[in-house]
Design an enzyme around this catalytic site. Structure first.
Site, PDB file in Angstrom:
ATOM      1  N   GLU A 187      27.460  12.397  42.995  1.00  0.00           N
ATOM      2  CA  GLU A 187      26.597  11.252  42.751  1.00  0.00           C
ATOM      3  C   GLU A 187      27.383  10.065  42.198  1.00  0.00           C
ATOM      4  O   GLU A 187      27.129   8.909  42.565  1.00  0.00           O
ATOM      5  CB  GLU A 187      25.480  11.631  41.761  1.00  0.00           C
ATOM      6  N   CYS A 244      22.907  17.141  37.696  1.00  0.00           N
ATOM      7  CA  CYS A 244      22.993  17.775  36.377  1.00  0.00           C
ATOM      8  C   CYS A 244      22.411  16.851  35.309  1.00  0.00           C
ATOM      9  O   CYS A 244      22.398  15.627  35.451  1.00  0.00           O
ATOM     10  CB  CYS A 244      24.441  18.132  36.048  1.00  0.00           C
ATOM     11  N   CYS A 263      24.708  13.491  35.747  1.00  0.00           N
ATOM     12  CA  CYS A 263      24.494  12.685  36.951  1.00  0.00           C
ATOM     13  C   CYS A 263      23.076  12.134  37.015  1.00  0.00           C
ATOM     14  O   CYS A 263      22.844  11.078  37.604  1.00  0.00           O
ATOM     15  CB  CYS A 263      24.789  13.516  38.191  1.00  0.00           C
ATOM     16  N   ALA A 312      43.994  51.332  61.334  1.00  0.00           N
ATOM     17  CA  ALA A 312      45.410  51.715  61.341  1.00  0.00           C
ATOM     18  C   ALA A 312      45.543  53.068  62.033  1.00  0.00           C
ATOM     19  O   ALA A 312      44.576  53.836  62.121  1.00  0.00           O
ATOM     20  CB  ALA A 312      45.960  51.814  59.917  1.00  0.00           C
ATOM     21  N   SER A 335      49.716  49.537  61.130  1.00  0.00           N
ATOM     22  CA  SER A 335      48.587  48.653  61.445  1.00  0.00           C
ATOM     23  C   SER A 335      49.017  47.264  61.903  1.00  0.00           C
ATOM     24  O   SER A 335      48.164  46.438  62.225  1.00  0.00           O
ATOM     25  CB  SER A 335      47.680  48.511  60.222  1.00  0.00           C
ATOM     26  N   THR A 372      47.164  49.411  49.114  1.00  0.00           N
ATOM     27  CA  THR A 372      47.625  48.352  50.013  1.00  0.00           C
ATOM     28  C   THR A 372      48.904  47.726  49.495  1.00  0.00           C
ATOM     29  O   THR A 372      49.822  47.425  50.260  1.00  0.00           O
ATOM     30  CB  THR A 372      46.524  47.283  50.172  1.00  0.00           C
ATOM     31  N   ARG A 401      48.565  30.583  53.294  1.00  0.00           N
ATOM     32  CA  ARG A 401      49.751  30.096  54.011  1.00  0.00           C
ATOM     33  C   ARG A 401      49.327  29.418  55.307  1.00  0.00           C
ATOM     34  O   ARG A 401      48.351  29.813  55.940  1.00  0.00           O
ATOM     35  CB  ARG A 401      50.697  31.256  54.344  1.00  0.00           C
ATOM     36  N   SER A 409      44.187  51.850  39.146  1.00  0.00           N
ATOM     37  CA  SER A 409      43.624  52.692  38.085  1.00  0.00           C
ATOM     38  C   SER A 409      44.692  53.357  37.225  1.00  0.00           C
ATOM     39  O   SER A 409      44.514  53.524  36.022  1.00  0.00           O
ATOM     40  CB  SER A 409      42.690  53.744  38.679  1.00  0.00           C
ATOM     41  N   THR A 463      39.737  53.206  51.524  1.00  0.00           N
ATOM     42  CA  THR A 463      39.300  53.819  50.264  1.00  0.00           C
ATOM     43  C   THR A 463      38.543  52.823  49.394  1.00  0.00           C
ATOM     44  O   THR A 463      37.424  53.085  48.934  1.00  0.00           O
ATOM     45  CB  THR A 463      40.500  54.376  49.494  1.00  0.00           C
TER      46      THR A 463
END
Length: 362
Positions: free
Chosen positions: A54, A77, A86, A164, A170, A198, A209, A224, A295
């Site tokens: 605004e 707001c 605003c 995969a 993969s 992973t 990228r 974990s 997983t």
């Protein structure tokens, strides 16, 4: 409201989309000022901490804002944050009418901005193209109303749903165009999340990228038992690691590489996945892009934490022995299935991209 109102609101929504990669954790908002059927000012919220949509539109309009109609994709707001309200700016400029796509889900606003405008004698209408405005800020809305981010899992697979070969190979199932398209999903996300499996298998960077990006998303790893190597490439530039492990030596080694390590232990030595998502929301994360294996994809689905899938399907078949998209265990009743709703289907290069939303109410 009339056809012209819809056309001007559509223009405001297109302006808001320009900030798709830049405004987080704030919402994407566009504003158009119209006087006697002509555009006199426009703007969008470009970055958190900078002027809102605004304000940009009012500055562009100058004196022509007096008596104009403002089309705003989100309720103006009415509170002081890093910028002034605003709603006050619209009132001071002498705007005659304000058309809003949707009410702000932020409890600090939540209708109060509209109320202030009406109290100042301004004609206010709300709800025009609300669905489109909500979709543009679905992560922000989810964080504000549920205290959770919007969780979107990206999965690249063969047409028979394999991600995969059984030996883990993969690269690459999908083509270059699909891999480049993923960069746009990363750029619009507040965080990119993966699992330690992973990281150990692929040593990814998970940064944006090949496209212009004003910021990099927060990189998050679920680990974990703190198996992360301090030399992992994902630590370059910082990363957030959630763990159930209490080993201070491992934690210190990763912190020396610039990682933040947060213990979020659940039952049986596993991570508290809902706790992870709540903590990300508290950090201002609106959208999480999950780029992980079967997983973690399965664990998030079973926990009811995944909201949407972005599937890239390659025109090939890898067979029954290859790895699937998500470990869900054996389903013994059809009621246990994961139901989806197609949001968008299109071809990207030689692959098919399907955006599907999880149906959480059966």
């Amino acid at each position: 409201m009339n056809v012209a109102d819809s056309q001007w609101m559509a223009h405001a929504l297109r302006l808001a989309e320009r900030a798709l990669y830049t405004t987080s954790p704030n919402p994407r908002v566009g504003c158009v000022l119209v006087q006697a059927g002509e555009l006199v000012g426009e703007g969008w919220h470009e970055r958190a901490g900078e002027p809102h949509a605004e304000v940009h539109a009012l500055r562009a309009a100058g004196d022509k804002a007096r008596g104009a109609t403002a089309y705003v994709t989100l309720e103006p707001c009415n509170h002081h944050g890093r910028t002034p309200p605003c709603a006050d700016a619209l009132i001071a400029a002498g705007v005659k009418r304000v058309v809003v796509a949707m009410q702000d889900p932020n409890p600090l606003v939540a209708g109060q901005g509209l109320q202030k405008l009406r109290a100042a004698g301004i004609e206010v209408e709300c709800g025009l193209m609300e669905t489109a405005a909500r979709e543009l800020n679905i992560g922000f809305c989810t964080r504000m109303t549920k205290g959770m981010p919007w969780v979107r899992s990206k999965i690249a697979a063969s047409v028979d749903g394999r991600t995969a070969l059984n030996n883990g190979v993969s690269k690459w199932i999908t083509g270059e165009a699909a891999r480049q398209d993923v960069q746009h999903w990363r750029a619009r996300s507040c965080a990119v999340l993966t699992g330690i499996g992973t990281v150990l298998a692929d040593d990814p960077q998970l940064n944006v990228r090949g496209i212009a990006a004003a910021r990099q998303p927060l990189r998050v790893v679920l680990d974990s038992r703190l198996r992360m190597s301090p030399e992992a490439r994902i630590l370059s530039g910082g990363a957030l690691i959630y763990t159930a492990e209490a080993d201070e030596d491992k934690r210190t080694a990763l912190q020396k590489r610039g990682a933040e390590v947060v213990r979020m232990a659940g039952a049986a030595g596993q991570l508290d996945l809902p706790g992870v998502m709540r903590d990300l929301a508290r950090r201002g994360v609106n959208d999480v892009l999950v780029e992980a294996g079967r997983t973690l994809n399965g664990a998030l689905l079973k926990a009811g934490l995944t909201d949407e899938l972005v599937l890239y399907l390659a025109p090939q078949m890898l067979g029954d022995a290859a790895r699937g998209m998500a470990e869900l265990g054996e389903l013994t009743q059809l009621q246990q299935r994961v139901d989806l709703h197609w949001q968008d289907v299109r071809q990207v290069g030689g692959d098919l991209r399907i955006v599907a939303r999880i149906t959480k109410e059966k």
